[in-house]
Design a protein around this motif. Structure first.
Motif, PDB file in Angstrom:
ATOM      1  N   GLN A 129     -23.765  54.545 -40.561  1.00 50.08           N
ATOM      2  CA  GLN A 129     -24.756  54.085 -41.903  1.00 50.08           C
ATOM      3  C   GLN A 129     -25.892  54.750 -41.565  1.00 50.08           C
ATOM      4  O   GLN A 129     -26.614  54.760 -40.695  1.00 50.08           O
ATOM      5  CB  GLN A 129     -24.503  52.957 -42.286  1.00 50.08           C
ATOM      6  CG  GLN A 129     -24.991  51.852 -41.372  1.00 50.08           C
ATOM      7  CD  GLN A 129     -24.339  50.587 -41.466  1.00 50.08           C
ATOM      8  OE1 GLN A 129     -24.853  49.993 -42.530  1.00 50.08           O
ATOM      9  NE2 GLN A 129     -23.725  49.923 -40.567  1.00 50.08           N
ATOM     10  N   THR A 130     -26.646  54.872 -43.021  1.00 53.52           N
ATOM     11  CA  THR A 130     -28.010  55.035 -42.856  1.00 53.52           C
ATOM     12  C   THR A 130     -28.810  53.592 -43.200  1.00 53.52           C
ATOM     13  O   THR A 130     -28.232  52.788 -44.120  1.00 53.52           O
ATOM     14  CB  THR A 130     -28.501  56.101 -43.982  1.00 53.52           C
ATOM     15  OG1 THR A 130     -27.885  55.729 -45.058  1.00 53.52           O
ATOM     16  CG2 THR A 130     -28.065  57.364 -43.314  1.00 53.52           C
ATOM     17  N   ILE A 131     -30.061  53.446 -42.746  1.00 51.58           N
ATOM     18  CA  ILE A 131     -30.796  52.049 -42.812  1.00 51.58           C
ATOM     19  C   ILE A 131     -32.060  52.523 -43.636  1.00 51.58           C
ATOM     20  O   ILE A 131     -32.675  53.403 -42.868  1.00 51.58           O
ATOM     21  CB  ILE A 131     -30.825  51.328 -41.743  1.00 51.58           C
ATOM     22  CG1 ILE A 131     -29.436  50.809 -41.073  1.00 51.58           C
ATOM     23  CG2 ILE A 131     -31.607  49.998 -42.081  1.00 51.58           C
ATOM     24  CD1 ILE A 131     -28.740  49.855 -41.816  1.00 51.58           C
ATOM     25  N   HIS A 132     -32.326  52.005 -44.758  1.00 56.93           N
ATOM     26  CA  HIS A 132     -33.632  52.597 -45.393  1.00 56.93           C
ATOM     27  C   HIS A 132     -33.686  54.045 -45.608  1.00 56.93           C
ATOM     28  O   HIS A 132     -34.701  54.819 -45.096  1.00 56.93           O
ATOM     29  CB  HIS A 132     -34.759  51.785 -44.515  1.00 56.93           C
ATOM     30  CG  HIS A 132     -34.778  50.498 -44.643  1.00 56.93           C
ATOM     31  ND1 HIS A 132     -34.805  49.538 -45.707  1.00 56.93           N
ATOM     32  CD2 HIS A 132     -34.757  49.750 -43.359  1.00 56.93           C
ATOM     33  CE1 HIS A 132     -34.674  48.257 -45.107  1.00 56.93           C
ATOM     34  NE2 HIS A 132     -34.601  48.344 -43.845  1.00 56.93           N
ATOM     35  N   GLY A 133     -32.516  54.711 -45.560  1.00 62.22           N
ATOM     36  CA  GLY A 133     -32.377  56.146 -45.748  1.00 62.22           C
ATOM     37  C   GLY A 133     -32.396  56.627 -44.360  1.00 62.22           C
ATOM     38  O   GLY A 133     -32.266  58.145 -44.409  1.00 62.22           O
ATOM     39  N   LYS A 134     -32.483  56.130 -43.110  1.00 65.19           N
ATOM     40  CA  LYS A 134     -32.368  56.812 -42.016  1.00 65.19           C
ATOM     41  C   LYS A 134     -30.998  56.554 -41.166  1.00 65.19           C
ATOM     42  O   LYS A 134     -30.778  55.344 -41.566  1.00 65.19           O
ATOM     43  CB  LYS A 134     -33.705  56.295 -41.155  1.00 65.19           C
ATOM     44  CG  LYS A 134     -34.884  56.491 -41.604  1.00 65.19           C
ATOM     45  CD  LYS A 134     -35.578  57.974 -41.421  1.00 65.19           C
ATOM     46  CE  LYS A 134     -36.888  58.270 -42.328  1.00 65.19           C
ATOM     47  NZ  LYS A 134     -37.878  57.349 -42.203  1.00 65.19           N
ATOM     48  N   PRO A 135     -30.902  57.643 -40.417  1.00 64.12           N
ATOM     49  CA  PRO A 135     -29.618  57.100 -39.757  1.00 64.12           C
ATOM     50  C   PRO A 135     -29.770  55.853 -38.764  1.00 64.12           C
ATOM     51  O   PRO A 135     -30.926  56.029 -37.981  1.00 64.12           O
ATOM     52  CB  PRO A 135     -29.382  58.461 -38.710  1.00 64.12           C
ATOM     53  CG  PRO A 135     -30.241  59.541 -39.232  1.00 64.12           C
ATOM     54  CD  PRO A 135     -31.287  58.769 -40.041  1.00 64.12           C
ATOM     55  N   LEU A 136     -28.797  54.909 -38.831  1.00 64.83           N
ATOM     56  CA  LEU A 136     -28.891  53.769 -38.004  1.00 64.83           C
ATOM     57  C   LEU A 136     -28.971  54.105 -36.373  1.00 64.83           C
ATOM     58  O   LEU A 136     -28.287  54.982 -35.702  1.00 64.83           O
ATOM     59  CB  LEU A 136     -27.723  53.021 -38.054  1.00 64.83           C
ATOM     60  CG  LEU A 136     -27.642  51.649 -37.079  1.00 64.83           C
ATOM     61  CD1 LEU A 136     -28.699  50.558 -37.314  1.00 64.83           C
ATOM     62  CD2 LEU A 136     -26.205  50.859 -37.467  1.00 64.83           C
ATOM     63  N   VAL A 137     -30.206  53.683 -35.775  1.00 65.21           N
ATOM     64  CA  VAL A 137     -30.114  53.735 -34.330  1.00 65.21           C
ATOM     65  C   VAL A 137     -29.988  52.216 -33.884  1.00 65.21           C
ATOM     66  O   VAL A 137     -31.019  51.410 -34.015  1.00 65.21           O
ATOM     67  CB  VAL A 137     -31.428  54.435 -33.873  1.00 65.21           C
ATOM     68  CG1 VAL A 137     -31.727  54.227 -32.457  1.00 65.21           C
ATOM     69  CG2 VAL A 137     -31.647  55.758 -34.303  1.00 65.21           C
ATOM     70  N   TYR A 138     -28.846  51.879 -33.251  1.00 65.56           N
ATOM     71  CA  TYR A 138     -28.468  50.432 -32.790  1.00 65.56           C
ATOM     72  C   TYR A 138     -28.975  50.184 -31.432  1.00 65.56           C
ATOM     73  O   TYR A 138     -28.296  50.836 -30.539  1.00 65.56           O
ATOM     74  CB  TYR A 138     -27.298  50.177 -33.075  1.00 65.56           C
ATOM     75  CG  TYR A 138     -26.617  48.605 -32.975  1.00 65.56           C
ATOM     76  CD1 TYR A 138     -27.313  47.852 -33.896  1.00 65.56           C
ATOM     77  CD2 TYR A 138     -26.047  48.175 -31.957  1.00 65.56           C
ATOM     78  CE1 TYR A 138     -26.997  46.251 -33.967  1.00 65.56           C
ATOM     79  CE2 TYR A 138     -25.944  46.915 -31.525  1.00 65.56           C
ATOM     80  CZ  TYR A 138     -26.571  46.077 -32.678  1.00 65.56           C
ATOM     81  OH  TYR A 138     -26.002  44.612 -32.372  1.00 65.56           O
ATOM     82  N   PHE A 139     -30.036  49.494 -31.273  1.00 71.13           N
ATOM     83  CA  PHE A 139     -30.525  49.326 -29.852  1.00 71.13           C
ATOM     84  C   PHE A 139     -30.656  47.783 -29.610  1.00 71.13           C
ATOM     85  O   PHE A 139     -31.580  47.245 -29.043  1.00 71.13           O
ATOM     86  CB  PHE A 139     -31.752  49.602 -29.678  1.00 71.13           C
ATOM     87  CG  PHE A 139     -31.892  51.189 -29.346  1.00 71.13           C
ATOM     88  CD1 PHE A 139     -30.862  51.898 -28.537  1.00 71.13           C
ATOM     89  CD2 PHE A 139     -33.086  52.020 -29.525  1.00 71.13           C
ATOM     90  CE1 PHE A 139     -30.946  53.079 -28.087  1.00 71.13           C
ATOM     91  CE2 PHE A 139     -33.203  53.505 -29.382  1.00 71.13           C
ATOM     92  CZ  PHE A 139     -32.265  54.043 -28.580  1.00 71.13           C
ATOM     93  N   ASP A 140     -29.592  47.018 -30.215  1.00 71.48           N
ATOM     94  CA  ASP A 140     -29.440  45.554 -30.040  1.00 71.48           C
ATOM     95  C   ASP A 140     -28.119  45.124 -29.460  1.00 71.48           C
ATOM     96  O   ASP A 140     -27.810  44.110 -29.812  1.00 71.48           O
ATOM     97  CB  ASP A 140     -29.820  45.016 -31.430  1.00 71.48           C
ATOM     98  CG  ASP A 140     -30.234  43.539 -31.245  1.00 71.48           C
ATOM     99  OD1 ASP A 140     -30.804  43.199 -30.102  1.00 71.48           O
ATOM    100  OD2 ASP A 140     -30.294  42.778 -32.090  1.00 71.48           O
ATOM    101  N   SER A 141     -27.364  45.972 -28.531  1.00 64.05           N
ATOM    102  CA  SER A 141     -26.131  45.603 -28.342  1.00 64.05           C
ATOM    103  C   SER A 141     -26.363  44.432 -27.355  1.00 64.05           C
ATOM    104  O   SER A 141     -25.200  43.886 -27.125  1.00 64.05           O
ATOM    105  CB  SER A 141     -25.620  46.957 -27.535  1.00 64.05           C
ATOM    106  OG  SER A 141     -25.350  47.969 -28.256  1.00 64.05           O
TER     107      SER A 141
END
Ligand code: PMP
Length: 415
Positions: free
Chosen positions: A26-38
């Motif tokens: 998905q995108t978040i605020h129009g940007k690709p999600l970068v998930y760094f909270d694993s």
């Protein structure tokens, strides 16, 4: 990082892996999600989502009690996870695998059951300076109740435990040494085998909080010789509300039940109840059946990739990220242990971590800001909070580049 197509030097095909994680698309605020909270919770692959769905769609029944087909299937699927968890930890026996809600409950089970039976006035419990609150507060509560003493292994400026100081803390009153295998706030990989050997030489038992180790490395409780080892399902790409406590059979057999209720009994009369065998003695009530089945799928998923490959790939990412972040003026990494797993915790001069987190979120980058349930670690480093980017095998070097770009943006906004 050395890349050949999307296959890394560690032999992991990240692009293919990312296809398995629907959240990441998905995108978040129009940007690709970068998930760094694993490190807070890991994302779930289709294999896990599908296993939970299949349970609810096809097999749904309570376990252990029914003779009917659905109950038999549900029981078999749930118990299969126990075998998978045993293999994942290289435990001796399925009876040593207790299902709990997560690491927090695993620790609380040991504190309530083993601790209440074995810890007396004047006894000592050792924890470390980098523990998560889950591995501090339960022991503190026990020590208060029993007038026992809580002692703390100090760490150095890199965020490494000082083993010479630990040696000095050990004495004949030490009953338990409870420590994190990997620190969630710093990423430090503690020398678990050595810490355990030292505890055993002093006649103490050990509990390893494996919440942050299980997602990143091969664990072998027989090689470690840990007395108790616990981890959470949701951090190993499984669902929330399920986790594992491993304990040595001899110890578990000698411990009283943790909670009373259905499934943990053999016979009940109003005069006396006799308890079930291991592991059921510690599993009162209907468990998280769907969660257990989902956890089984998650463990299969990880072992399918290979824990050694995961560790090697994440190490590459960590080195890449460490170098990239170190070049940002005013940024200080908190936690620079020589043995480190997938965590990049940092502060930037003059900018509050919450502001960093908010600006990064606008770039689609999810990091955690705060004390990471490890307030004593923050106090030790004299910071109120850090920003933490925690990595998993689905992250990429390009995402680290996005983080670096995001941090330059943060500096523009607040600099
Ligand atoms: N210990 C460590 C090192 C952790 O990182 C966490 C989760 N942040 C816990 C314990 C607690 O895990 P849970 O909330 O899943 O019980």
């Amino acid at each position: 990082m050395t890349m050949a197509g999307s296959v890394t030097a560690a032999g992991i095909d990240v692009e293919k892996i990312r296809e398995d994680f629907p959240v990441l698309k998905q995108t978040i605020h129009g940007k690709p999600l970068v998930y760094f909270d694993s490190a807070a919770t890991a994302q779930k692959p289709f294999a896990v989502i599908d296993a939970i769905r299949k349970f609810h769609e096809v097999d749904c029944a309570n376990i252990h009690r029914g003779v009917h087909e659905l109950s038999q299937r549900s029981t078999a699927a749930y118990e299969e996870t126990r075998s998978k968890a045993r293999r994942f930890l290289n435990a001796r026996n399925n009876s040593e695998i207790i299902f709990v809600r997560g690491t927090t409950e695993g620790i609380n089970l040991v504190v309530s059951s083993w601790g209440r039976r074995n810890v007396r006035e004047g006894d000592e419990i050792i924890i470390s300076a980098m523990e998560h609150h889950s591995n501090i507060v339960p022991w503190q509560m026990l020590c208060e109740e029993r007038s026992a003493k809580l002692r703390v292994i100090p760490m150095n400026d890199r965020g490494e435990l000082i083993l010479e100081e630990y040696e000095k803390l050990l004495n004949p009153r030490t009953r338990m040494v409870a420590f994190g295998h990997v620190s969630n706030a710093l990423g430090t990989i503690n020398p678990a085998r050595q810490i355990i050997q030292m505890a055993h030489r002093a006649g103490a038992l050990t509990l390893v909080d494996g919440a942050q180790a299980a997602p990143h490395m091969n664990i072998d409780v027989q090689a470690l010789d840990s007395d108790f080892y616990t981890f959470s399902g949701h951090k190993v790409f499984g669902p929330t509300g399920i986790g594992v406590l491993h304990g040595k059979m001899r110890l578990l057999n000698a411990m009283p039940p943790y909670q009373g209720g259905g499934d943990m009994i053999r016979t009940v009369t109003f005069e006396k109840t006799t308890y079930n065998d291991l592991p059921y003695k510690f599993e009162a009530g209907t468990p998280n059946i769907a969660g257990g089945i989902g956890l089984g799928a998650a463990l299969d998923y990880m072992t399918g990739i290979g824990l050694d490959k995961i560790a090697a790939y994440e190490h590459e990412l960590l080195l890449y990220g460490t170098e990239a972040l170190s070049k940002i003026p005013g940024l200080r990494l908190i936690g620079t242990a020589r043995e480190k797993a997938a965590v990049l915790s940092f502060v930037i001069d003059g900018i509050h971590p919450h502001d960093i987190g908010t600006v990064l979120d606008r770039q689609g980058i999810a990091v955690r800001t705060g004390h990471h349930c490890a307030q004593p670690v923050m106090d030790w480093f004299h910071v109120p909070a850090t920003t933490r980017a925690s990595l998993a095998f689905y992250n990429t070097a390009a995402e680290i580049d996005a983080l670096v770009a995001g941090l330059h943006k943060v500096k523009e906004v607040f600099g």
